[in-house]
Design a protein around this motif. Structure first.
Motif, PDB file in Angstrom:
ATOM      1  N   HIS A   1       0.816  -1.214   0.000  1.00 47.85           N
ATOM      2  CA  HIS A   1       0.000   0.000   0.000  1.00 47.85           C
ATOM      3  C   HIS A   1       0.849   1.263   0.000  1.00 47.85           C
ATOM      4  CE1 HIS A   1      -3.426   2.591   0.896  1.00 47.85           C
ATOM      5  NE2 HIS A   1      -2.728   3.140   1.880  1.00 47.85           N
ATOM      6  N   ASN A   2       1.894   1.302   0.812  1.00 49.88           N
ATOM      7  CA  ASN A   2       2.672   2.544   0.896  1.00 49.88           C
ATOM      8  C   ASN A   2       4.166   2.333   1.120  1.00 49.88           C
ATOM      9  OD1 ASN A   2       2.424   1.596   3.489  1.00 49.88           O
ATOM     10  ND2 ASN A   2       1.750   3.532   4.402  1.00 49.88           N
ATOM     11  N   MET A   3       4.667   1.115   1.054  1.00 44.44           N
ATOM     12  CA  MET A   3       6.086   0.880   1.318  1.00 44.44           C
ATOM     13  C   MET A   3       6.982   1.614   0.333  1.00 44.44           C
ATOM     14  SD  MET A   3       8.121  -2.773   1.669  1.00 44.44           S
ATOM     15  CE  MET A   3       7.208  -3.322   3.113  1.00 44.44           C
ATOM     16  N   SER A   4       6.622   1.609  -0.948  1.00 44.28           N
ATOM     17  CA  SER A   4       7.466   2.235  -1.965  1.00 44.28           C
ATOM     18  C   SER A   4       7.467   3.754  -1.865  1.00 44.28           C
ATOM     19  CB  SER A   4       7.005   1.816  -3.361  1.00 44.28           C
ATOM     20  OG  SER A   4       5.687   2.283  -3.621  1.00 44.28           O
ATOM     21  N   LEU A   5       6.547   4.322  -1.082  1.00 42.15           N
ATOM     22  CA  LEU A   5       6.468   5.780  -0.933  1.00 42.15           C
ATOM     23  C   LEU A   5       7.331   6.288   0.212  1.00 42.15           C
ATOM     24  CD1 LEU A   5       2.574   6.157  -1.343  1.00 42.15           C
ATOM     25  CD2 LEU A   5       4.353   6.283  -3.109  1.00 42.15           C
ATOM     26  N   SER A   6       8.103   5.387   0.804  1.00 39.16           N
ATOM     27  CA  SER A   6       8.918   5.737   1.969  1.00 39.16           C
ATOM     28  C   SER A   6       9.860   6.900   1.684  1.00 39.16           C
ATOM     29  CB  SER A   6       9.731   4.514   2.403  1.00 39.16           C
ATOM     30  OG  SER A   6      10.648   4.849   3.419  1.00 39.16           O
ATOM     31  N   LYS A   7       9.917   7.828   2.622  1.00 34.90           N
ATOM     32  CA  LYS A   7      10.880   8.924   2.535  1.00 34.90           C
ATOM     33  C   LYS A   7      12.211   8.533   3.179  1.00 34.90           C
ATOM     34  CE  LYS A   7       7.310  12.522   2.559  1.00 34.90           C
ATOM     35  NZ  LYS A   7       6.764  13.716   3.261  1.00 34.90           N
ATOM     36  N   GLU A   8      12.193   7.411   3.872  1.00 34.47           N
ATOM     37  CA  GLU A   8      13.368   6.942   4.603  1.00 34.47           C
ATOM     38  C   GLU A   8      14.208   5.981   3.768  1.00 34.47           C
ATOM     39  OE1 GLU A   8      14.090   5.420   9.188  1.00 34.47           O
ATOM     40  OE2 GLU A   8      12.134   5.243   8.250  1.00 34.47           O
ATOM     41  N   PHE A   9      13.521   5.133   2.987  1.00 34.40           N
ATOM     42  CA  PHE A   9      14.201   4.133   2.159  1.00 34.40           C
ATOM     43  C   PHE A   9      13.768   4.328   0.705  1.00 34.40           C
ATOM     44  CE2 PHE A   9      13.318   2.267   6.330  1.00 34.40           C
ATOM     45  CZ  PHE A   9      14.604   1.963   6.764  1.00 34.40           C
ATOM     46  N   HIS A  10      14.726   4.547  -0.171  1.00 27.35           N
ATOM     47  CA  HIS A  10      14.405   4.817  -1.577  1.00 27.35           C
ATOM     48  C   HIS A  10      13.653   3.640  -2.182  1.00 27.35           C
ATOM     49  CE1 HIS A  10      14.716   6.482  -5.551  1.00 27.35           C
ATOM     50  NE2 HIS A  10      15.326   5.394  -6.005  1.00 27.35           N
ATOM     51  N   GLU A  11      12.469   3.912  -2.715  1.00 28.75           N
ATOM     52  CA  GLU A  11      11.597   2.898  -3.312  1.00 28.75           C
ATOM     53  C   GLU A  11      11.156   1.831  -2.307  1.00 28.75           C
ATOM     54  OE1 GLU A  11      10.368   2.973  -6.425  1.00 28.75           O
ATOM     55  OE2 GLU A  11      11.374   4.883  -6.744  1.00 28.75           O
ATOM     56  N   GLY A  12      11.418   2.049  -1.031  1.00 30.48           N
ATOM     57  CA  GLY A  12      10.982   1.104  -0.009  1.00 30.48           C
ATOM     58  C   GLY A  12      11.818  -0.159   0.067  1.00 30.48           C
ATOM     59  N   ILE A  13      13.033  -0.125  -0.472  1.00 33.71           N
ATOM     60  CA  ILE A  13      13.927  -1.289  -0.406  1.00 33.71           C
ATOM     61  C   ILE A  13      15.301  -0.833   0.068  1.00 33.71           C
ATOM     62  CG2 ILE A  13      12.683  -2.384  -2.309  1.00 33.71           C
ATOM     63  CD1 ILE A  13      15.119  -1.839  -4.089  1.00 33.71           C
ATOM     64  N   ILE A  14      16.097  -1.769   0.581  1.00 33.52           N
ATOM     65  CA  ILE A  14      17.451  -1.413   1.008  1.00 33.52           C
ATOM     66  C   ILE A  14      18.329  -2.650   1.104  1.00 33.52           C
ATOM     67  CG2 ILE A  14      17.068  -1.602   3.505  1.00 33.52           C
ATOM     68  CD1 ILE A  14      18.763   1.032   3.734  1.00 33.52           C
ATOM     69  N   ASN A  15      19.580  -2.490   0.772  1.00 33.74           N
ATOM     70  CA  ASN A  15      20.591  -3.527   0.972  1.00 33.74           C
ATOM     71  C   ASN A  15      20.937  -3.575   2.457  1.00 33.74           C
ATOM     72  OD1 ASN A  15      23.904  -3.715   1.165  1.00 33.74           O
ATOM     73  ND2 ASN A  15      23.003  -5.284  -0.153  1.00 33.74           N
ATOM     74  N   GLY A  16      20.948  -4.789   3.024  1.00 29.21           N
ATOM     75  CA  GLY A  16      21.141  -4.935   4.458  1.00 29.21           C
ATOM     76  C   GLY A  16      22.414  -4.296   4.973  1.00 29.21           C
ATOM     77  N   ALA A  17      23.523  -4.514   4.281  1.00 31.77           N
ATOM     78  CA  ALA A  17      24.802  -3.970   4.734  1.00 31.77           C
ATOM     79  C   ALA A  17      24.826  -2.447   4.635  1.00 31.77           C
ATOM     80  CB  ALA A  17      25.939  -4.569   3.913  1.00 31.77           C
ATOM     81  N   PHE A  18      24.083  -1.898   3.711  1.00 31.15           N
ATOM     82  CA  PHE A  18      24.013  -0.445   3.577  1.00 31.15           C
ATOM     83  C   PHE A  18      23.142   0.154   4.681  1.00 31.15           C
ATOM     84  CE2 PHE A  18      22.296   3.476   1.582  1.00 31.15           C
ATOM     85  CZ  PHE A  18      23.496   4.151   1.431  1.00 31.15           C
ATOM     86  N   TRP A  19      22.158  -0.617   5.127  1.00 31.98           N
ATOM     87  CA  TRP A  19      21.327  -0.164   6.251  1.00 31.98           C
ATOM     88  C   TRP A  19      22.177  -0.183   7.508  1.00 31.98           C
ATOM     89  CZ3 TRP A  19      16.085  -2.868   7.837  1.00 31.98           C
ATOM     90  CH2 TRP A  19      15.406  -2.039   8.733  1.00 31.98           C
ATOM     91  N   TYR A  20      22.589  -1.331   7.913  1.00 29.59           N
ATOM     92  CA  TYR A  20      23.652  -1.504   8.909  1.00 29.59           C
ATOM     93  C   TYR A  20      24.007  -2.981   8.952  1.00 29.59           C
ATOM     94  CZ  TYR A  20      19.873  -2.905  12.117  1.00 29.59           C
ATOM     95  OH  TYR A  20      18.784  -3.508  12.700  1.00 29.59           O
ATOM     96  N   PRO A  21      25.304  -3.307   9.076  1.00 28.18           N
ATOM     97  CA  PRO A  21      25.749  -4.706   8.994  1.00 28.18           C
ATOM     98  C   PRO A  21      25.310  -5.523  10.204  1.00 28.18           C
ATOM     99  CG  PRO A  21      27.566  -3.165   8.598  1.00 28.18           C
ATOM    100  CD  PRO A  21      26.442  -2.373   9.188  1.00 28.18           C
ATOM    101  N   ILE A  22      24.896  -6.761   9.936  1.00 28.83           N
ATOM    102  CA  ILE A  22      24.683  -7.735  10.998  1.00 28.83           C
ATOM    103  C   ILE A  22      25.385  -9.025  10.603  1.00 28.83           C
ATOM    104  CG2 ILE A  22      22.437  -6.718  11.537  1.00 28.83           C
ATOM    105  CD1 ILE A  22      21.183  -9.336  10.409  1.00 28.83           C
ATOM    106  N   TYR A  23      25.659  -9.882  11.584  1.00 29.52           N
ATOM    107  CA  TYR A  23      26.401 -11.123  11.341  1.00 29.52           C
ATOM    108  C   TYR A  23      25.694 -12.283  12.027  1.00 29.52           C
ATOM    109  CZ  TYR A  23      29.640  -7.657   9.745  1.00 29.52           C
ATOM    110  OH  TYR A  23      30.181  -6.589   9.066  1.00 29.52           O
ATOM    111  N   GLY A  24      25.710 -13.432  11.358  1.00 30.77           N
ATOM    112  CA  GLY A  24      24.982 -14.588  11.857  1.00 30.77           C
ATOM    113  C   GLY A  24      23.506 -14.542  11.505  1.00 30.77           C
ATOM    114  N   GLY A  25      23.150 -13.757  10.462  1.00 36.14           N
ATOM    115  CA  GLY A  25      21.753 -13.605  10.077  1.00 36.14           C
ATOM    116  C   GLY A  25      21.231 -14.761   9.244  1.00 36.14           C
TER     117      GLY A  25
END
Length: 487
Positions: free
Chosen positions: A270-294
């Motif tokens: 409904h509105n995920m792609s309209l996010s002002k926080e994440f371009h197109e409502g998607i993001i690469n995990g490591a670019f968001w912030y790295p996690i390990y053991g995921g």
């Protein structure tokens, strides 16, 4: 006033402690004051309107009874293989939580529990105990498919062409305790073996919920999957970590395909792609912030499964009266994601040219360092790829000559491979006598055969000369006998 401003500053500074967990260098500034207030509120109020673990168990069983024609329910059962009438029936042991709660799974298919040449997809909810929306949404999804698979084209497509497995709660103990970790207070999304750092490599030391997922993927070859989280509104894709532990974009070999899948989910929402926080409502995990053991990266590396991490609610634990709205916002996205395993990419089977039987092998795409294995029983493969591109698809099986073909991919394409065995010289000579179908291989074999025949003719001629000489020595009667044989 100063105290309030200080608290606000602290909240913004630590706004990267999200559904994925941990501190990060995220550029996003997620306001979590409401979430922090929710965490400090009475736990009974927070869970009001949500299913308890007992309620969840009863809801799963009720679904199984109501939709028994297109589903089966399984949890802690012994694996059984039964072959009858050309069909392989099987059951799987997935396991229990630390406190012994069964990890119930709902399988939806027109032939539940039967192994078929069809792709498998899984949804997992409630990975983190304090993110319970996935528990509710997955039950709503299962019941909606049950009610609509005879009349809705998308539901019908899924039931007839996919084996959909739904695990509503991976962390029932954490839910009961109203906290992120399991009963041992371990974050299950940090408990898998990691590609960059030697962690969680002792299988016996992992949490039972983690081992359950790993064993599950050893039994079922999932094509794709998604886990449902809360605390943001975004579709996250691999890699989740980086080798230097710094926050930057780090794409996996199937980066284009993952971006396509994540974008498909986001734009159907409904509105995920309209996010002002994440371009197109998607993001690469490591670019968001790295996690390990995921779990996400482990699925891709070790399970041959393309997995997304879906953050489907800004609030980790929203008021229960918001659940119907969250479900409606995510419904089409969830259905489209499941259907993508048959509506996108290339799929088919691998056969042997000499026997016509299916032969399990692997599929690779030139330029993409990732291998997809074909199924053991039917040698069927499902290779998700971003559309609108040209791909060279290569099929390989040990003991057979690999084959490749180039396709332009716009929509799902069926591509079967028939591979020729690699043979020894003796095998070629034998086949040349009974197989004269022509071709380069047959000509080469015929050449070897002619050489042997030529040697045999020379030997026969020498024997003839030797015998002729003997005849002249022994006299006329023997000479007359030899002439009759020569004629």
């Amino acid at each position: 006033m100063k105290c309030s401003l200080f608290l606000l500053f602290i909240s913004l500074t630590f706004s990267s402690v999200l559904a994925r967990g941990g501190l990060s260098g995220s550029a996003t500034t997620r306001l979590l004051l409401e979430e922090n207030h929710s965490q400090n509120s009475n736990s009974v109020d927070k869970a009001k309107g949500y299913m308890s673990n007992y309620d969840l168990e009863q809801a799963v069983k009720q679904f199984g009874r109501r939709c028994s024609n297109i589903s089966r329910i399984y949890s802690n059962v012994i694996k059984i293989l039964h072959y009858a009438n050309g069909v392989l029936d099987w059951m799987i042991s997935i396991g229990k939580s630390v406190n012994g709660f069964p990890l119930w799974v709902m399988e939806i298919s027109d032939k539940p529990g039967v192994e078929e040449p069809e792709p498998a997809f899984k949804f997992i909810g409630n990975v983190h105990g304090d993110e319970p929306v996935g528990r509710e949404i997955t039950l709503l999804l299962a019941n909606w498919i049950c009610d609509n698979h005879m009349k809705d084209p998308l539901a019908k497509l899924i039931v007839e062409n996919v084996h959909l497995h739904i695990l509503p709660s991976l962390n029932p103990d954490g839910f009961a305790l109203k906290r992120r970790g399991n009963a041992n207070n371990i974050d299950l999304n940090r408990d898998f073996p990691d590609q960059f750092f030697p962690m969680n490599n002792d299988e016996n030391a992992r949490q039972p919920e983690t081992r359950a997922i790993m064993n599950w993927l050893r039994e079922i070859h999932f094509t794709a999957s998604a886990t449902l989280h809360g605390g943001a509104l975004v579709a996250n894709y691999p890699w989740d970590g980086t080798q230097d532990q710094r926050r930057n974009y780090y794409g996996c070999p199937d980066d284009e395909t993952f971006k396509f899948l994540a974008s498909s989910y986001s734009h159907s929402h409904h509105n995920m792609s309209l996010s002002k926080e994440f371009h197109e409502g998607i993001i690469n995990g490591a670019f968001w912030y790295p996690i390990y053991g995921g779990m996400q990266d482990w699925n891709y590396i070790h399970g041959g499964c393309l997995e997304l991490t879906l953050e489907i609610s800004d609030d980790k634990w929203p008021n229960a009266n918001e659940l119907p709205t969250i479900w409606e916002y995510n419904k089409i996205s969830m259905l489209n994601l499941v259907a993508s395993v048959v509506k996108n990419g290339v799929h088919g089977r691998i056969f042997s040219s000499d026997s016509g039987r299916p032969i399990p092998g692997s599929i690779t795409i030139k330029g993409i360092n990732y291998t997809v294995k074909a199924g053991r029983a039917f040698a069927d493969y499902y290779r998700l790829l971003a559309p609108g591109k040209k791909y060279e698809v290569i099929a390989s099986v040990p003991g057979y000559r690999s084959k490749s073909t180039i396709i332009w991919l716009e929509e799902a394409t069926t591509l079967d491979f028939i591979l020729d065995p690699e043979e020894t010289l003796e095998g070629n000579l034998l086949r040349s006598i009974c197989d004269c179908s022509g071709g380069v291989t047959t000509k080469l074999v015929w050449g070897y055969y002619m050489e042997i025949c030529f040697v045999l003719v020379i030997i026969a001629f020498l024997c003839f000369l030797l015998k002729r000489r003997t005849i002249f020595t022994l006299g006329k009667p023997r000479q007359s006998s030899k002439r009759s044989v020569m004629i």
